[in-house]
Design an enzyme around this catalytic site. Structure first.
Site, PDB file in Angstrom:
ATOM      1  CG  ASP A  67      -0.326  -0.499   2.485  1.00 39.36           C
ATOM      2  OD1 ASP A  67       0.920  -0.466   2.586  1.00 39.36           O
ATOM      3  OD2 ASP A  67      -1.054  -0.918   3.395  1.00 39.36           O
ATOM      4  CG  ASP A 136      -9.565  -0.451  11.378  1.00 38.05           C
ATOM      5  OD1 ASP A 136      -8.656  -1.230  11.015  1.00 38.05           O
ATOM      6  OD2 ASP A 136      -9.815   0.622  10.792  1.00 38.05           O
ATOM      7  CG  HIS A 138      -6.445  -1.639   8.486  1.00 36.97           C
ATOM      8  ND1 HIS A 138      -6.570  -0.426   9.130  1.00 36.97           N
ATOM      9  CD2 HIS A 138      -5.118  -1.923   8.541  1.00 36.97           C
ATOM     10  CE1 HIS A 138      -5.374  -0.020   9.531  1.00 36.97           C
ATOM     11  NE2 HIS A 138      -4.478  -0.911   9.199  1.00 36.97           N
ATOM     12  CD  GLU A 143      -8.969   1.779   7.511  1.00 34.43           C
ATOM     13  OE1 GLU A 143      -9.086   0.791   8.247  1.00 34.43           O
ATOM     14  OE2 GLU A 143      -8.293   2.784   7.838  1.00 34.43           O
TER      15      GLU A 143
END
Ligand code: F6R
Length: 261
Positions: A67, A136, A138, A143
């Site tokens: 990423d 969270d 991811h 996400e």
């Protein structure tokens, strides 16, 4: 999905570096997908030490990014291109020619994403994809509620992730970009062997949901359950909410050494 519980982050780094070394001895020009952030650093350090000692020959390895932030100027020290060059490519003694990543400063971001997916396929696909996990849930920067079939594309970071990553930007959330390019979950699932490393208590809930919860886009990492050869390496703290921890320990303890990860 195989879950391996290790005593601490250093042991996780060593175990995964050994798996990368074994891959490189089978396939010297393997394409290694690398994550950034704090978690994988022990892997990169352990692997670089093996290269320095001559235990691993990484001279033909290829490295690709997972990423990238959108909008950071080229050469920004926290762009993931800079981080991967600094933490992986240079310590392994590789040249920039053996490294590929998406262009986070492209004018046409969507075209850059599509070009990156094509480049990964043309390179023969990712042999081993190292992943971290967000608090969270991811993976990459997919996400919660990312499509489980998603391809490389632009995403907007959650407030939670921007707070988590502010430590790389002078603890100033305003400096953390809102947008990123990330390999999609569908793209990640095409890698031949995804290995997720999670360390610390802060990841325990996300790990438990990833491993023992349902496959659901609200916990993007749970998509790894769909991969026929996914490995989750966790330290004791990150494993602390796993109901099946004893089973995972017993399974790994009884695993024949020749199988590796
Ligand atoms: C970054 C990436 C992210 C991180 C995750 C955990 O390339 O893929 O998914 O792995 O945000 O970050 P750390 O390891 O810093 O807790």
């Amino acid at each position: 999905m195989e879950v391996v519980i290790v005593p601490d982050a250093a042991a996780g780094g060593e175990l995964i570096a050994e798996a990368i070394g074994a891959l490189l001895s089978r396939r010297p020009d393997a394409l290694l997908g690398v994550a950034t952030g704090s978690t994988p650093l022990p892997v990169y350090r352990a692997l670089a030490a093996k290269v320095r000692s001559g235990a691993v020959d990484a001279s033909r390895a290829r490295v690709c990014q997972l990423d990238e932030y959108v909008g950071l100027p080229p050469g920004h020290p926290e762009s993931y291109r800079s981080v991967v060059l600094r933490e992986v490519v240079e310590p392994l003694g590789l040249s920039e020619a053996s490294f590929m990543g998406p262009d986070g400063s492209a004018e046409d971001v969507q075209a850059a994403c599509e070009a990156y997916d094509r480049a990964l396929a043309e390179a023969g696909g990712v042999d081993l994809q190292l992943l971290g996990i967000g608090t969270d849930g991811h993976i990459g920067f997919n996400e919660p509620c990312s499509s489980l079939a998603s391809r490389t594309r632009i995403k907007t970071l959650t407030e939670r992730t921007r707070i988590d990553n502010a430590r790389f930007f002078d603890d100033d959330i305003d400096q953390v970009p809102h947008h990123v390019i990330t390999q999609g979950i569908g793209t990640i699932l095409e890698s031949r062997h995804p290995i997720l490393l999670a360390t610390g208590e802060g990841k325990a809930e996300a790990v438990a949901q990833t491993v023992e919860g349902p496959v659901a886009s609200i916990v993007p990492a749970s998509a790894l359950q769909l991969h026929p050869h996914a490995t989750v390496v966790v330290d004791e703290a990150a494993a602390s909410k796993l109901k099946l921890a004893d089973y995972f320990r017993a399974t790994y303890a009884a695993k024949p050494a020749w199988q590796g990860l």
